[in-house]
Scaffold this motif. Structure first.
Motif, PDB file in Angstrom:
ATOM      1  N   ILE A  20      15.777  34.759  12.576  1.00 28.81           N
ATOM      2  CA  ILE A  20      17.076  35.320  12.571  1.00 28.81           C
ATOM      3  C   ILE A  20      18.113  34.213  13.023  1.00 28.81           C
ATOM      4  O   ILE A  20      19.234  34.157  12.574  1.00 28.81           O
ATOM      5  CB  ILE A  20      17.061  36.419  13.485  1.00 28.81           C
ATOM      6  N   ARG A  21      17.730  33.520  14.386  1.00 26.18           N
ATOM      7  CA  ARG A  21      18.563  32.380  14.493  1.00 26.18           C
ATOM      8  C   ARG A  21      18.838  31.294  13.334  1.00 26.18           C
ATOM      9  O   ARG A  21      19.976  30.873  13.448  1.00 26.18           O
ATOM     10  CB  ARG A  21      17.774  31.525  15.835  1.00 26.18           C
ATOM     11  N   PHE A  22      17.929  31.219  12.585  1.00 24.07           N
ATOM     12  CA  PHE A  22      18.203  30.005  11.453  1.00 24.07           C
ATOM     13  C   PHE A  22      19.172  30.663  10.531  1.00 24.07           C
ATOM     14  O   PHE A  22      19.938  29.960  10.119  1.00 24.07           O
ATOM     15  CB  PHE A  22      16.716  29.926  10.724  1.00 24.07           C
ATOM     16  N   TYR A  23      19.023  32.041  10.126  1.00 24.15           N
ATOM     17  CA  TYR A  23      19.904  32.800   9.357  1.00 24.15           C
ATOM     18  C   TYR A  23      21.364  32.498   9.772  1.00 24.15           C
ATOM     19  O   TYR A  23      22.355  32.451   9.057  1.00 24.15           O
ATOM     20  CB  TYR A  23      19.647  34.006   8.924  1.00 24.15           C
ATOM     21  N   GLU A  24      21.538  32.604  11.268  1.00 24.34           N
ATOM     22  CA  GLU A  24      22.861  32.548  12.080  1.00 24.34           C
ATOM     23  C   GLU A  24      23.254  31.216  11.922  1.00 24.34           C
ATOM     24  O   GLU A  24      24.483  30.816  11.490  1.00 24.34           O
ATOM     25  CB  GLU A  24      22.734  33.021  13.436  1.00 24.34           C
ATOM     26  N   SER A  25      22.494  30.117  11.905  1.00 25.20           N
ATOM     27  CA  SER A  25      22.754  28.605  12.082  1.00 25.20           C
ATOM     28  C   SER A  25      23.271  28.360  10.404  1.00 25.20           C
ATOM     29  O   SER A  25      24.106  27.312  10.378  1.00 25.20           O
ATOM     30  CB  SER A  25      21.802  27.936  12.498  1.00 25.20           C
ATOM     31  N   ILE A  26      22.871  29.134   9.529  1.00 21.30           N
ATOM     32  CA  ILE A  26      23.207  28.506   8.217  1.00 21.30           C
ATOM     33  C   ILE A  26      24.382  29.519   7.526  1.00 21.30           C
ATOM     34  O   ILE A  26      24.772  29.333   6.730  1.00 21.30           O
ATOM     35  CB  ILE A  26      22.092  28.415   7.257  1.00 21.30           C
ATOM     36  N   GLY A  27      24.818  30.383   8.490  1.00 17.17           N
ATOM     37  CA  GLY A  27      25.942  31.233   8.122  1.00 17.17           C
ATOM     38  C   GLY A  27      25.427  32.549   7.152  1.00 17.17           C
ATOM     39  O   GLY A  27      26.459  33.170   6.724  1.00 17.17           O
ATOM     40  N   LEU A  28      24.054  32.910   6.975  1.00 22.31           N
ATOM     41  CA  LEU A  28      23.799  33.994   6.234  1.00 22.31           C
ATOM     42  C   LEU A  28      24.099  35.298   7.104  1.00 22.31           C
ATOM     43  O   LEU A  28      24.495  36.444   6.525  1.00 22.31           O
ATOM     44  CB  LEU A  28      22.439  33.942   5.883  1.00 22.31           C
ATOM     45  N   LEU A  29      24.042  34.986   8.477  1.00 27.84           N
ATOM     46  CA  LEU A  29      24.269  36.134   9.462  1.00 27.84           C
ATOM     47  C   LEU A  29      25.413  35.764  10.304  1.00 27.84           C
ATOM     48  O   LEU A  29      25.360  34.430  10.597  1.00 27.84           O
ATOM     49  CB  LEU A  29      23.010  36.464  10.169  1.00 27.84           C
ATOM     50  N   PRO A  30      26.387  36.573  10.588  1.00 25.39           N
ATOM     51  CA  PRO A  30      27.385  36.025  11.435  1.00 25.39           C
ATOM     52  C   PRO A  30      27.191  35.835  12.713  1.00 25.39           C
ATOM     53  O   PRO A  30      25.774  36.372  13.229  1.00 25.39           O
ATOM     54  CB  PRO A  30      28.292  37.211  11.172  1.00 25.39           C
ATOM     55  N   GLU A  31      27.852  35.012  13.564  1.00 20.46           N
ATOM     56  CA  GLU A  31      27.313  34.843  15.113  1.00 20.46           C
ATOM     57  C   GLU A  31      27.469  36.302  15.559  1.00 20.46           C
ATOM     58  O   GLU A  31      28.393  36.970  15.356  1.00 20.46           O
ATOM     59  CB  GLU A  31      28.445  33.667  15.790  1.00 20.46           C
ATOM     60  N   PRO A  32      26.465  36.567  16.467  1.00 22.68           N
ATOM     61  CA  PRO A  32      26.539  37.819  16.982  1.00 22.68           C
ATOM     62  C   PRO A  32      27.202  37.796  18.143  1.00 22.68           C
ATOM     63  O   PRO A  32      27.638  36.771  18.717  1.00 22.68           O
ATOM     64  CB  PRO A  32      24.836  38.194  17.677  1.00 22.68           C
ATOM     65  N   LEU A  33      27.637  39.322  18.550  1.00 18.25           N
ATOM     66  CA  LEU A  33      28.407  39.256  19.743  1.00 18.25           C
ATOM     67  C   LEU A  33      27.507  39.069  20.941  1.00 18.25           C
ATOM     68  O   LEU A  33      26.324  38.890  20.713  1.00 18.25           O
ATOM     69  CB  LEU A  33      28.768  41.128  20.097  1.00 18.25           C
ATOM     70  N   ARG A  34      28.200  38.661  22.118  1.00 22.18           N
ATOM     71  CA  ARG A  34      27.248  38.270  23.029  1.00 22.18           C
ATOM     72  C   ARG A  34      27.418  39.219  24.513  1.00 22.18           C
ATOM     73  O   ARG A  34      28.681  39.634  24.649  1.00 22.18           O
ATOM     74  CB  ARG A  34      27.436  36.803  23.708  1.00 22.18           C
ATOM     75  N   GLU A  64      21.054  29.522  -1.169  1.00 22.67           N
ATOM     76  CA  GLU A  64      22.402  29.746  -1.741  1.00 22.67           C
ATOM     77  C   GLU A  64      22.635  30.649  -2.632  1.00 22.67           C
ATOM     78  O   GLU A  64      23.843  31.254  -2.644  1.00 22.67           O
ATOM     79  CB  GLU A  64      22.844  28.288  -2.704  1.00 22.67           C
ATOM     80  N   ALA A  65      21.765  31.453  -3.405  1.00 20.83           N
ATOM     81  CA  ALA A  65      22.157  32.580  -4.077  1.00 20.83           C
ATOM     82  C   ALA A  65      22.314  33.831  -3.332  1.00 20.83           C
ATOM     83  O   ALA A  65      23.252  34.493  -3.556  1.00 20.83           O
ATOM     84  CB  ALA A  65      20.946  32.761  -5.108  1.00 20.83           C
ATOM     85  N   ILE A  66      21.484  33.939  -2.383  1.00 21.83           N
ATOM     86  CA  ILE A  66      21.731  34.954  -1.273  1.00 21.83           C
ATOM     87  C   ILE A  66      23.220  34.886  -0.554  1.00 21.83           C
ATOM     88  O   ILE A  66      23.770  35.774  -0.416  1.00 21.83           O
ATOM     89  CB  ILE A  66      20.743  34.905  -0.115  1.00 21.83           C
ATOM     90  N   ARG A  67      23.389  33.602  -0.262  1.00 23.66           N
ATOM     91  CA  ARG A  67      24.980  33.392   0.430  1.00 23.66           C
ATOM     92  C   ARG A  67      26.053  33.974  -0.909  1.00 23.66           C
ATOM     93  O   ARG A  67      26.913  34.553  -0.468  1.00 23.66           O
ATOM     94  CB  ARG A  67      25.181  31.778   0.549  1.00 23.66           C
ATOM     95  N   ASP A  68      25.872  33.522  -1.987  1.00 25.05           N
ATOM     96  CA  ASP A  68      26.700  34.024  -3.026  1.00 25.05           C
ATOM     97  C   ASP A  68      26.496  35.596  -3.267  1.00 25.05           C
ATOM     98  O   ASP A  68      27.727  36.276  -3.421  1.00 25.05           O
ATOM     99  CB  ASP A  68      26.559  33.350  -4.452  1.00 25.05           C
ATOM    100  N   LEU A  69      25.676  36.109  -3.172  1.00 28.90           N
ATOM    101  CA  LEU A  69      25.373  37.600  -3.349  1.00 28.90           C
ATOM    102  C   LEU A  69      25.878  38.272  -2.107  1.00 28.90           C
ATOM    103  O   LEU A  69      26.638  39.525  -2.192  1.00 28.90           O
ATOM    104  CB  LEU A  69      23.941  38.065  -3.510  1.00 28.90           C
ATOM    105  N   LEU A  70      25.807  37.791  -1.037  1.00 30.70           N
ATOM    106  CA  LEU A  70      26.488  38.147   0.433  1.00 30.70           C
ATOM    107  C   LEU A  70      27.911  38.291   0.353  1.00 30.70           C
ATOM    108  O   LEU A  70      28.710  39.098   0.838  1.00 30.70           O
ATOM    109  CB  LEU A  70      25.850  37.772   1.353  1.00 30.70           C
ATOM    110  N   GLU A  71      28.387  37.267  -0.143  1.00 35.19           N
ATOM    111  CA  GLU A  71      30.075  36.909  -0.347  1.00 35.19           C
ATOM    112  C   GLU A  71      30.365  38.085  -1.386  1.00 35.19           C
ATOM    113  O   GLU A  71      31.573  38.746  -1.073  1.00 35.19           O
ATOM    114  CB  GLU A  71      30.282  35.569  -0.912  1.00 35.19           C
TER     115      GLU A  71
END
Length: 148
Positions: A20-34, A64-71
């Motif tokens: 989960i933290r990795f996906y946040e660091s590469i921008g697949l998941l947005p930075e969460p609220l704190r 990269e494909a997932i990033r495009d699909l999420l976009e």
């Protein structure tokens, strides 16, 4: 749904906290609220997005494909032609892997069918692995098996 800490999100989606933290660091998941104590908290949208990412990874899609699909998913008014193209590329990659695995299987069947009952010096398996020229076909390793 009440806000979820990262551990509950991980359990709910069966995705490791480090992933989960990795996906946040590469921008697949947005930075969460704190929280005030700086703990990450997630909502139902994050659960859905992480489920999307997990499913896409299970189907072998590259980051990269997932990033495009999420976009595309984030902009539902857009035409989905690119999603179809991305899925077609993944299907072609899977077909290529299946063909490669078929060639590997054929070679292993041929290699083991020769049998090995004497000393290692005359073992067909050892002999075949020592000399690629003895193989019936060229069988390059799958990309996931190549180590650097």
């Amino acid at each position: 749904m009440s806000p979820l800490p990262i551990g509950r999100l991980a359990k709910l989606t069966d995705v490791k906290v480090t992933t989960i933290r990795f996906y946040e660091s590469i921008g697949l998941l947005p930075e969460p609220l704190r929280t005030h104590s700086d703990r990450r908290i997630y909502d139902e949208g994050d659960v859905r997005r992480l489920g999307f990412i997990k499913h896409a990874r299970q189907l072998g899609f590259a980051v990269e494909a997932i990033r495009d699909l999420l976009e595309l998913s984030d902009h539902p008014e857009r035409v989905c032609d690119s999603a179809n193209a991305i899925a077609q590329e993944q299907l072609a990659a899977v077909d290529a892997k299946i063909a490669q695995l078929g060639a590997l299987r054929e070679e292993l069947v041929r290699m083991t069918a020769a049998g090995c009952s004497g000393p290692a010096a005359s073992c067909r398996v050892i002999e075949s692995l020592s000399d690629h020229g003895l193989c019936s076909a060229d069988h390059k390793p799958l990309a996931s098996q190549v180590s650097v």
